[in-house]
Scaffold this active site. Sequence first.
Site, PDB file in Angstrom:
ATOM      1  N   GLU A  47       0.857  -1.194   0.000  1.00  0.00           N
ATOM      2  CA  GLU A  47       0.000   0.000   0.000  1.00  0.00           C
ATOM      3  C   GLU A  47       0.890   1.240   0.000  1.00  0.00           C
ATOM      4  O   GLU A  47       1.594   1.508   0.973  1.00  0.00           O
ATOM      5  CB  GLU A  47      -0.906  -0.007   1.243  1.00  0.00           C
ATOM      6  CG  GLU A  47      -1.736   1.264   1.374  1.00  0.00           C
ATOM      7  CD  GLU A  47      -2.493   1.345   2.707  1.00  0.00           C
ATOM      8  OE1 GLU A  47      -2.790   0.304   3.319  1.00  0.00           O
ATOM      9  OE2 GLU A  47      -2.768   2.482   3.141  1.00  0.00           O
ATOM     10  N   ARG A  51       0.618  10.366   0.210  1.00  0.00           N
ATOM     11  CA  ARG A  51       0.994  11.423   1.146  1.00  0.00           C
ATOM     12  C   ARG A  51       2.286  12.086   0.750  1.00  0.00           C
ATOM     13  O   ARG A  51       2.818  12.905   1.482  1.00  0.00           O
ATOM     14  CB  ARG A  51       1.198  10.850   2.544  1.00  0.00           C
ATOM     15  CG  ARG A  51      -0.072  10.456   3.214  1.00  0.00           C
ATOM     16  CD  ARG A  51       0.253   9.938   4.597  1.00  0.00           C
ATOM     17  NE  ARG A  51      -0.584   8.808   4.872  1.00  0.00           N
ATOM     18  CZ  ARG A  51      -0.413   7.978   5.865  1.00  0.00           C
ATOM     19  NH1 ARG A  51       0.601   8.139   6.689  1.00  0.00           N
ATOM     20  NH2 ARG A  51      -1.239   6.980   6.032  1.00  0.00           N
ATOM     21  N   THR A  74      -4.448   6.109   1.684  1.00  0.00           N
ATOM     22  CA  THR A  74      -4.800   7.503   1.992  1.00  0.00           C
ATOM     23  C   THR A  74      -5.662   8.121   0.893  1.00  0.00           C
ATOM     24  O   THR A  74      -5.481   9.274   0.499  1.00  0.00           O
ATOM     25  CB  THR A  74      -3.542   8.384   2.252  1.00  0.00           C
ATOM     26  OG1 THR A  74      -2.533   7.624   2.882  1.00  0.00           O
ATOM     27  CG2 THR A  74      -3.895   9.553   3.154  1.00  0.00           C
ATOM     28  N   LYS A 134     -11.101  -1.738   6.590  1.00  0.00           N
ATOM     29  CA  LYS A 134      -9.927  -1.335   7.339  1.00  0.00           C
ATOM     30  C   LYS A 134     -10.413  -0.855   8.714  1.00  0.00           C
ATOM     31  O   LYS A 134     -11.480  -0.246   8.814  1.00  0.00           O
ATOM     32  CB  LYS A 134      -9.233  -0.202   6.573  1.00  0.00           C
ATOM     33  CG  LYS A 134      -8.139   0.540   7.337  1.00  0.00           C
ATOM     34  CD  LYS A 134      -7.322   1.412   6.386  1.00  0.00           C
ATOM     35  CE  LYS A 134      -6.510   2.443   7.150  1.00  0.00           C
ATOM     36  NZ  LYS A 134      -5.171   2.636   6.589  1.00  0.00           N
TER      37      LYS A 134
HETATM   38  C1  3PG Z   1      -1.806   4.481   7.869  1.00  0.00           C
HETATM   39  O1  3PG Z   1      -2.702   4.387   7.061  1.00  0.00           O
HETATM   40  O2  3PG Z   1      -1.130   5.493   8.078  1.00  0.00           O
HETATM   41  C2  3PG Z   1      -1.500   3.281   8.657  1.00  0.00           C
HETATM   42  O3  3PG Z   1      -2.430   3.184   9.637  1.00  0.00           O
HETATM   43  C3  3PG Z   1      -0.104   3.237   9.157  1.00  0.00           C
HETATM   44  O4  3PG Z   1      -0.027   3.270  10.509  1.00  0.00           O
HETATM   45  P1  3PG Z   1       1.368   2.996  11.218  1.00  0.00           P
HETATM   46  O5  3PG Z   1       2.359   3.970  10.648  1.00  0.00           O
HETATM   47  O6  3PG Z   1       1.081   3.232  12.672  1.00  0.00           O
HETATM   48  O7  3PG Z   1       1.753   1.567  10.917  1.00  0.00           O
END
Ligand code: 3PG
Length: 213
Positions: A47, A51, A74, A134
């Site tokens: 994934e 960002r 995201t 999710k």
């Molecule tokens: C996200 O979508 O940012 C995930 O939840 C990642 O979370 P983490 O950095 O705590 O693994």
Amino acid sequence: MTPQDQSKFARGLAAHAPIIPVLVIEDLAHAVPLARALVAGGLPVLEVTLRSACALDAIAAMSEVEGGIVGAGTILTPADMKAAKAAGARFAVSPGATDRVLAAAEDEALPLLPGAVTASEVMALYERGYDMLKFFPAEAVGGAPALKSIGGPIPQVAFCPTGGISLANAQSYLSLSNVLCAGGSWVAPKAAMAAGDWEAITSLAREAAALPR
Ligand code: 3PG
């Protein structure tokens, strides 16, 4: 693509590995070696979060890596969904769910893993046809005990929890009957990427891929 088919695809992703790496790629040059390192360690489902400025280019580049299944994370707007699809993303992940984002997933025929936390949010998505969601931000909203509790009245909905998950606590989620896989960024630490230490990332991936469920 119907929500039912989207969730079916998402459940299929979980069958590949217990952990989906959540990746923030700041340097496009990292994209391909990072994907190769994770796939080599046994984590083929990747994934890439939208960002960073190069995220869409990273998705396009990583999609060429053999054995990888690259998606976009995201997703906040229909425009994100469109851009992710155009970049070659095979799936999409959203921290929550809005009507417009859900409609975009159907229109773009891009399997979406939408986020939900409360029973009402889970019910609304289930009503719409989704049964693989999710659970975000997992640790902050009560962690594995919260997710286990949701599985009491709503056992037919499965989850990929993310947010605050690491090798240390992943097992508490993966042992739940309503968890098919979990997501986390810990397998691709910023420092290792900056140093080009792809072997370190492969060994983190190996540890994660070996987690029982
Ligand atoms: C996200 O979508 O940012 C995930 O939840 C990642 O979370 P983490 O950095 O705590 O693994």
